[in-house]
Design a protein around this motif. Structure first.
Motif, PDB file in Angstrom:
ATOM      1  N   THR A 112      -6.024  -5.316  -9.733  1.00  0.00           N
ATOM      2  CA  THR A 112      -7.181  -4.566 -10.212  1.00  0.00           C
ATOM      3  C   THR A 112      -7.600  -3.461  -9.250  1.00  0.00           C
ATOM      4  O   THR A 112      -8.409  -2.607  -9.602  1.00  0.00           O
ATOM      5  N   SER A 113      -7.033  -3.468  -8.038  1.00  0.00           N
ATOM      6  CA  SER A 113      -7.302  -2.390  -7.081  1.00  0.00           C
ATOM      7  C   SER A 113      -6.575  -1.109  -7.443  1.00  0.00           C
ATOM      8  O   SER A 113      -6.832  -0.058  -6.854  1.00  0.00           O
ATOM      9  N   PHE A 114      -5.641  -1.193  -8.406  1.00  0.00           N
ATOM     10  CA  PHE A 114      -4.807  -0.044  -8.770  1.00  0.00           C
ATOM     11  C   PHE A 114      -4.898   0.194 -10.276  1.00  0.00           C
ATOM     12  O   PHE A 114      -3.999  -0.186 -11.031  1.00  0.00           O
ATOM     13  N   PRO A 115      -5.999   0.807 -10.734  1.00  0.00           N
ATOM     14  CA  PRO A 115      -6.143   1.021 -12.184  1.00  0.00           C
ATOM     15  C   PRO A 115      -4.983   1.826 -12.746  1.00  0.00           C
ATOM     16  O   PRO A 115      -4.687   2.922 -12.257  1.00  0.00           O
ATOM     17  N   PRO A 116      -4.289   1.296 -13.732  1.00  0.00           N
ATOM     18  CA  PRO A 116      -3.173   2.039 -14.329  1.00  0.00           C
ATOM     19  C   PRO A 116      -3.669   3.089 -15.302  1.00  0.00           C
ATOM     20  O   PRO A 116      -4.802   3.032 -15.782  1.00  0.00           O
ATOM     21  N   HIS A 122      -5.337   4.718   1.131  1.00  0.00           N
ATOM     22  CA  HIS A 122      -5.587   3.584   2.035  1.00  0.00           C
ATOM     23  C   HIS A 122      -4.403   2.637   2.128  1.00  0.00           C
ATOM     24  O   HIS A 122      -4.358   1.802   3.030  1.00  0.00           O
ATOM     25  N   VAL A 123      -3.415   2.753   1.224  1.00  0.00           N
ATOM     26  CA  VAL A 123      -2.275   1.828   1.281  1.00  0.00           C
ATOM     27  C   VAL A 123      -1.353   2.139   2.462  1.00  0.00           C
ATOM     28  O   VAL A 123      -0.430   1.369   2.734  1.00  0.00           O
ATOM     29  N   ARG A 124      -1.610   3.232   3.154  1.00  0.00           N
ATOM     30  CA  ARG A 124      -0.832   3.506   4.370  1.00  0.00           C
ATOM     31  C   ARG A 124      -1.239   2.578   5.515  1.00  0.00           C
ATOM     32  O   ARG A 124      -0.506   2.433   6.490  1.00  0.00           O
ATOM     33  N   GLU A 125      -2.414   1.970   5.422  1.00  0.00           N
ATOM     34  CA  GLU A 125      -2.887   1.049   6.454  1.00  0.00           C
ATOM     35  C   GLU A 125      -2.382  -0.361   6.173  1.00  0.00           C
ATOM     36  O   GLU A 125      -2.092  -0.703   5.021  1.00  0.00           O
ATOM     37  N   HIS A 140       2.907  -1.915   5.879  1.00  0.00           N
ATOM     38  CA  HIS A 140       2.392  -0.552   5.874  1.00  0.00           C
ATOM     39  C   HIS A 140       3.565   0.383   6.117  1.00  0.00           C
ATOM     40  O   HIS A 140       4.654  -0.051   6.484  1.00  0.00           O
ATOM     41  N   TRP A 141       3.350   1.675   5.890  1.00  0.00           N
ATOM     42  CA  TRP A 141       4.454   2.616   5.999  1.00  0.00           C
ATOM     43  C   TRP A 141       4.021   3.942   6.602  1.00  0.00           C
ATOM     44  O   TRP A 141       2.853   4.293   6.641  1.00  0.00           O
ATOM     45  N   GLN A 142       5.032   4.652   7.098  1.00  0.00           N
ATOM     46  CA  GLN A 142       4.873   6.020   7.570  1.00  0.00           C
ATOM     47  C   GLN A 142       5.781   6.882   6.701  1.00  0.00           C
ATOM     48  O   GLN A 142       7.005   6.756   6.763  1.00  0.00           O
ATOM     49  N   LEU A 143       5.164   7.761   5.896  1.00  0.00           N
ATOM     50  CA  LEU A 143       5.934   8.534   4.928  1.00  0.00           C
ATOM     51  C   LEU A 143       5.541  10.003   4.984  1.00  0.00           C
ATOM     52  O   LEU A 143       4.361  10.327   5.196  1.00  0.00           O
ATOM     53  N   PRO A 144       6.494  10.910   4.783  1.00  0.00           N
ATOM     54  CA  PRO A 144       6.185  12.346   4.771  1.00  0.00           C
ATOM     55  C   PRO A 144       5.596  12.754   3.418  1.00  0.00           C
ATOM     56  O   PRO A 144       5.749  12.040   2.416  1.00  0.00           O
ATOM     57  N   PRO A 145       4.935  13.904   3.359  1.00  0.00           N
ATOM     58  CA  PRO A 145       4.327  14.348   2.095  1.00  0.00           C
ATOM     59  C   PRO A 145       5.347  14.541   0.979  1.00  0.00           C
ATOM     60  O   PRO A 145       5.010  14.401  -0.199  1.00  0.00           O
ATOM     61  N   GLU A 146       6.589  14.864   1.325  1.00  0.00           N
ATOM     62  CA  GLU A 146       7.578  15.178   0.287  1.00  0.00           C
ATOM     63  C   GLU A 146       8.275  13.941  -0.274  1.00  0.00           C
ATOM     64  O   GLU A 146       9.216  14.062  -1.070  1.00  0.00           O
ATOM     65  N   VAL A 147       7.838  12.752   0.101  1.00  0.00           N
ATOM     66  CA  VAL A 147       8.504  11.551  -0.362  1.00  0.00           C
ATOM     67  C   VAL A 147       8.428  11.439  -1.885  1.00  0.00           C
ATOM     68  O   VAL A 147       7.430  11.813  -2.505  1.00  0.00           O
TER      69      VAL A 147
END
Length: 287
Positions: free
Chosen positions: A12-16, A37-40, A83-90
């Motif tokens: 429910t934290s991710f409304p589709p 916030h899912v990066r944390e 958690h993840w470290q991702l670039p903007p172009e992912v």
């Protein structure tokens, strides 16, 4: 001050954009933009798949950092902190689903037999960047959730089953005979370990639940995973301790109590023996 534990997010934290709350499918870039916030560090109370088609970075699951590159497919079970470290172009896809969504149509035991969800095998599959089997399925699944055609849940569930079964085929060649039995015993051991690691720390205890001798369980673990059953038990306890030391404000004594240790001093010696650091030093290094 840190929270007492990393947040555990529900579906429910991710409304589709459409559909019920028992599953969620989105493009990876879209998902990160909507929910930064899912990066944390956080955990979930559902299962998730993460597929990367473009871009590179890192993905940390239960204190282990994995390379994230085109063709990588990650599997995260309920309760695992990541958690993840991702670039903007992912680019790529995320797929979330509840156990109930899968179990509504398919056998319950099968969900817990997938090697990537058992807590013993690595949670990532590295596919060729031009892989043409799973990626098209993810593309179709994503398109399906953007439509409003009935019966969407049944179609999504069918795509999900195909993804999991085909991923299992890529993950490891199907075993036969004695090898199949050994892999089944490893899966059962992993499930029991996730359930009882706070109370049970001897090979004999798990062997009895599996109706095996301790020597046989150790031999199976050595043959399949090149580790002893005892090492797997200690790794599971230490990983949970590392989670709590890294992501919570619990004192070392409270962490010890959370993990079933009556004596904080013994917990400190145990943690140092199997991690190489004292709990306090580990926390300082990972703040």
């Amino acid at each position: 001050m840190k929270p007492t534990a990393p947040p555990v997010l529900a579906l429910t934290s991710f409304p589709p954009s459409a559909g019920p709350q028992s599953y969620y499918v989105a493009g990876l870039a879209e998902h990160l933009a909507r929910f930064p916030h899912v990066r944390e560090p956080h955990a979930h109370d559902f299962y998730l798949l993460i597929y990367v088609s473009e871009g590179a970075g890192t993905h940390t699951i239960d204190q282990v950092t994995y390379e994230l590159r085109p063709g990588s497919l990650f599997f995260v079970a309920p309760g695992q902190v990541h958690h993840w470290q991702l670039p903007p172009e992912v680019q790529g896809y995320v797929v979330f689903f509840s156990a109930e969504f899968y179990l509504f149509r398919y056998p319950g035991q099968r969900l817990y037999e997938y090697p990537f969800f058992d807590g013993v095998h690595p949670p990532v599959l590295y596919l060729p960047a031009d892989e043409a089997e799973l990626r098209p399925l993810l593309l179709r699944l994503h398109a399906e959730t953007r439509a409003a055609e009935p019966p969407q849940p049944e179609v999504v569930r069918a795509y999900l089953l195909l993804l999991l079964e085909l991923a299992t085929r890529h993950f490891a060649a199907p075993a036969t005979g004695g090898a199949a039995l050994a892999q089944q015993q490893i899966r059962q051991f992993g499930a029991l370990l996730n359930q009882h690691y706070r109370q049970m720390r001897t090979v004999q205890q798990y062997a009895e639940l599996l109706h095996l001798t301790a020597n046989h369980l150790n031999a199976v673990c050595r043959r399949v995973l090149n580790k002893t059953a005892s090492a797997l038990i200690h790794e599971r306890v230490v990983v949970e301790a590392q989670r709590l030391l890294t992501h919570s404000a619990l004192t070392v004594a409270q962490v010890a109590d959370e993990l079933g240790f009556d004596d904080p001093s013994y917990f400190g010696r145990y943690f140092r023996k199997y991690s190489g650091h004292s709990p306090e030093a580990y926390r300082q290094q990972h703040r």
